[in-house]
Design a protein around this motif. Structure first.
Motif, PDB file in Angstrom:
ATOM      1  N   UNK A  50       0.807  -1.224   0.000  1.00  0.00           N
ATOM      2  CA  UNK A  50       0.000   0.000   0.000  1.00  0.00           C
ATOM      3  C   UNK A  50       0.842   1.277   0.000  1.00  0.00           C
ATOM      4  N   UNK A  82      -3.078 -11.774  -1.836  1.00  0.00           N
ATOM      5  CA  UNK A  82      -1.993 -11.252  -1.005  1.00  0.00           C
ATOM      6  C   UNK A  82      -2.517 -11.064   0.415  1.00  0.00           C
ATOM      7  N   UNK A  83      -1.859 -11.676   1.370  1.00  0.00           N
ATOM      8  CA  UNK A  83      -2.331 -11.658   2.750  1.00  0.00           C
ATOM      9  C   UNK A  83      -1.524 -10.675   3.588  1.00  0.00           C
ATOM     10  N   UNK A  84      -0.221 -10.662   3.363  1.00  0.00           N
ATOM     11  CA  UNK A  84       0.565  -9.667   4.080  1.00  0.00           C
ATOM     12  C   UNK A  84       1.533  -9.024   3.101  1.00  0.00           C
ATOM     13  N   UNK A  85       1.727  -7.744   3.306  1.00  0.00           N
ATOM     14  CA  UNK A  85       2.562  -6.973   2.392  1.00  0.00           C
ATOM     15  C   UNK A  85       3.914  -6.724   3.048  1.00  0.00           C
ATOM     16  N   UNK A 128       2.617 -15.627  -7.331  1.00  0.00           N
ATOM     17  CA  UNK A 128       3.085 -15.025  -6.089  1.00  0.00           C
ATOM     18  C   UNK A 128       4.288 -15.798  -5.563  1.00  0.00           C
ATOM     19  N   UNK A 129       5.396 -15.092  -5.312  1.00  0.00           N
ATOM     20  CA  UNK A 129       6.615 -15.784  -4.883  1.00  0.00           C
ATOM     21  C   UNK A 129       6.811 -15.755  -3.379  1.00  0.00           C
ATOM     22  N   UNK A 130       6.569 -14.608  -2.777  1.00  0.00           N
ATOM     23  CA  UNK A 130       6.626 -14.548  -1.313  1.00  0.00           C
ATOM     24  C   UNK A 130       5.808 -13.361  -0.851  1.00  0.00           C
ATOM     25  N   UNK A 131       5.461 -13.349   0.432  1.00  0.00           N
ATOM     26  CA  UNK A 131       4.747 -12.205   0.980  1.00  0.00           C
ATOM     27  C   UNK A 131       5.115 -11.960   2.430  1.00  0.00           C
ATOM     28  N   UNK A 159      -6.325  -8.019  -2.952  1.00  0.00           N
ATOM     29  CA  UNK A 159      -7.241  -9.032  -2.421  1.00  0.00           C
ATOM     30  C   UNK A 159      -7.508 -10.091  -3.485  1.00  0.00           C
ATOM     31  N   UNK A 167       3.785   1.681   2.324  1.00  0.00           N
ATOM     32  CA  UNK A 167       4.552   1.904   3.544  1.00  0.00           C
ATOM     33  C   UNK A 167       6.043   1.759   3.221  1.00  0.00           C
ATOM     34  N   UNK A 185       0.884 -17.702  -3.019  1.00  0.00           N
ATOM     35  CA  UNK A 185       2.327 -17.889  -2.964  1.00  0.00           C
ATOM     36  C   UNK A 185       2.683 -19.083  -2.108  1.00  0.00           C
ATOM     37  N   UNK A 209      -9.143  -9.082   4.499  1.00  0.00           N
ATOM     38  CA  UNK A 209      -9.883  -9.682   3.392  1.00  0.00           C
ATOM     39  C   UNK A 209      -9.481 -11.138   3.199  1.00  0.00           C
ATOM     40  N   UNK A 240       8.327  -0.349   4.071  1.00  0.00           N
ATOM     41  CA  UNK A 240       8.819  -1.671   3.710  1.00  0.00           C
ATOM     42  C   UNK A 240       8.589  -1.962   2.235  1.00  0.00           C
ATOM     43  N   UNK A 267      -5.913  -1.923  -3.028  1.00  0.00           N
ATOM     44  CA  UNK A 267      -6.341  -3.025  -2.150  1.00  0.00           C
ATOM     45  C   UNK A 267      -7.186  -4.090  -2.854  1.00  0.00           C
ATOM     46  N   UNK A 297      -5.208  -6.158   3.501  1.00  0.00           N
ATOM     47  CA  UNK A 297      -5.136  -7.441   2.789  1.00  0.00           C
ATOM     48  C   UNK A 297      -5.358  -8.630   3.722  1.00  0.00           C
ATOM     49  N   UNK A 308       7.492  -9.955   3.513  1.00  0.00           N
ATOM     50  CA  UNK A 308       8.937 -10.025   3.700  1.00  0.00           C
ATOM     51  C   UNK A 308       9.621  -9.016   2.781  1.00  0.00           C
ATOM     52  N   UNK A 331     -16.859  -2.931  -2.167  1.00  0.00           N
ATOM     53  CA  UNK A 331     -15.844  -3.666  -2.931  1.00  0.00           C
ATOM     54  C   UNK A 331     -15.313  -4.858  -2.147  1.00  0.00           C
ATOM     55  N   UNK A 358      -0.459  -3.935   6.658  1.00  0.00           N
ATOM     56  CA  UNK A 358      -0.953  -5.191   6.104  1.00  0.00           C
ATOM     57  C   UNK A 358      -2.377  -5.486   6.556  1.00  0.00           C
TER      58      UNK A 358
END
Lengths: 77, 359
Positions: free
Chosen positions: A8, A47-50, A59-62, A43, A10, B216, B134, A12, A39, B131, A64, B203, B128
């Protein structure tokens, strides 16, 4: 290759984007790096964590901040 | 049943080439004694600097404030470095993906309890939150259970817990963890009962109906990888929060040296009925990193502030922050946001009164 960096906006995520661009430069060739900070798009992609990174839609990693060396490794594979 | 050695060893990826000893954690051997030495030398060094080098009078207000500051800066930074390293290392064993799968389709009650506990240990960054929110809902984690996680994750901060343990003792640390988990558990249970799904942004409701796309795969890090992440965590977190910590210690030093005990006992004492809501109201807009609050908490407790009011203040600062609320506004409509802040705030106030009454 199409390389997507999810985050989003930040600190990182910006760091991961920088590392990714650096890795792509070292790799050479014609590749596209895009940043996705929307977002709903995140979704939809699961992607669960950025920050997260995808190569050619996969998706390769998240959650991190990988180093340029790690990303380069990943792109070569 | 005799275990087939080939099966029991399915744990391992193909053996990687051995890395040099120092890279595989050998560097911890000189690093840990050095840490202990520095930590042990901090009290004497701070007194020497304040009273000999700067020539301040022991017992004077300024002298005591300066000594508190000079002692707390190395102490807190050293503790923070060690705790962040340990916590980040341990967190490589937990990930939001694993937590999500553990919580999917759990029912109310058990799911809320599990979510509140996992919220303490899961690596979580407030950017985070959306995401994750959701992703949890889409995997079938109930809304109330997701809320338990979202309340516990920032409120019971694993670094703050470690710092509190080191600086205020295990009782205060345990109390903090237990109350945070109880609030998260109850808030999630209540919010789950309120049937708030319709107050999610449009949304989000659409996204929940869409099928999930590719996910992933998770790699399994090596020990070196985990230790490296610990070091990286120290660099990231300590590098980012030191201004908060200096600010927190400055406030703490001021309280320690200049605020009279009678004033503190009056404002945050257990007999002042308004002390708990006041602590929460002051705490919500204050945004600090969790680690930055600890020196303030230490000084408040040292000056005789009641434990309930102090814990309420601390939880309001780190558990209910304005920036996080603004982020969550992207997925929740105002009634849901209001319910979220209201339920959590009420829980903190209740706990503050409870502890002031019984301790």
């Amino acid at each position: 290759m199409l390389i997507e960096v999810f985050g989003p906006g930040c600190a990182k995520c910006e760091t991961l984007l920088k590392h990714t661009k650096h890795a792509v430069e070292q790799l050479g060739g014609d590749h596209t790096v895009i940043k996705i900070s929307d977002y709903p798009a995140m979704a939809a992609r699961g992607v669960l964590s950025t920050p997260a990174l995808a190569v050619d839609g996969q998706l390769k990693f998240q959650g991190k901040v990988a180093s340029s060396a790690e990303i380069l490794e990943l792109l070569k594979a | 049943m005799a275990a087939d050695p080939a099966v029991t060893c399915a744990c391992g990826a193909p053996p990687a080439p051995r890395e040099p000893f120092l890279r595989r954690g050998g560097w911890l051997l000189p690093a840990l004694p050095l840490w202990v030495l520095l930590y042990a030398a901090a009290p004497a060094a701070s007194k020497w600097t304040a009273f000999r080098l700067l020539g301040l009078t022991p017992g004077s207000r300024l002298g005591e404030a300066v000594a508190f500051f000079l002692y707390d800066v190395p102490k807190v930074l050293l503790l923070l470095t060690l705790i962040v390293f340990i916590v980040t290392f341990l967190q490589t064993f937990v990930s939001p993906l694993k937590v999500r799968d553990a919580l999917a389709r759990r029912n109310q009650g058990l799911g809320n309890a599990l979510a509140s506990l996992l919220g303490i240990v899961t690596p979580f960054c407030s950017c985070s939150a959306v995401p994750l929110f959701i992703g949890f809902l889409r995997a079938g984690v109930p809304l109330g259970v997701t809320f338990s996680f979202l309340v516990a994750a920032p409120m019971v901060n694993e670094v703050a817990l470690g710092m509190l343990f080191a600086m205020a003792g295990w009782k205060v640390a345990l109390l903090y963890a237990a109350t945070g988990v109880s609030i998260a558990f109850t808030a999630g249970l209540v919010l789950g009962r309120l049937r708030m799904e319709r107050h999610l942004e449009g949304w989000v409701q659409d996204a929940l109906k869409a099928p999930a796309l590719g996910e992933g795969g998770e790699e399994r890090p090596t020990l070196t990888g985990r230790l490296d992440q610990g070091v990286q965590g120290v660099r990231d977190i300590v590098g980012k929060v030191w201004p908060f910590i200096l600010a927190g210690i400055l406030v703490g030093a001021f309280i320690h040296g200049f605020v009279p005990e009678s004033l503190m006992a009056g404002m945050l004492g257990r007999n002042a009925w308004y002390s708990v809501p006041l602590a929460v109201l002051v705490g919500i807009p204050l945004y600090s990193n969790a680690a930055g609050v600890i020196p303030i908490v230490e000084a408040l407790l040292g000056k005789g502030a009641a434990l309930g009011s102090t814990l309420a203040f601390m939880m309001a600062v780190i558990g209910l922050s304005l920036p996080e609320t603004i982020i969550l506004r992207k997925v929740m409509r105002p009634p849901l946001i209001a319910a979220f802040v209201g339920v959590v705030g009420a829980g903190i106030i209740l706990v503050g009164y409870l502890f002031n009454a019984i301790l």
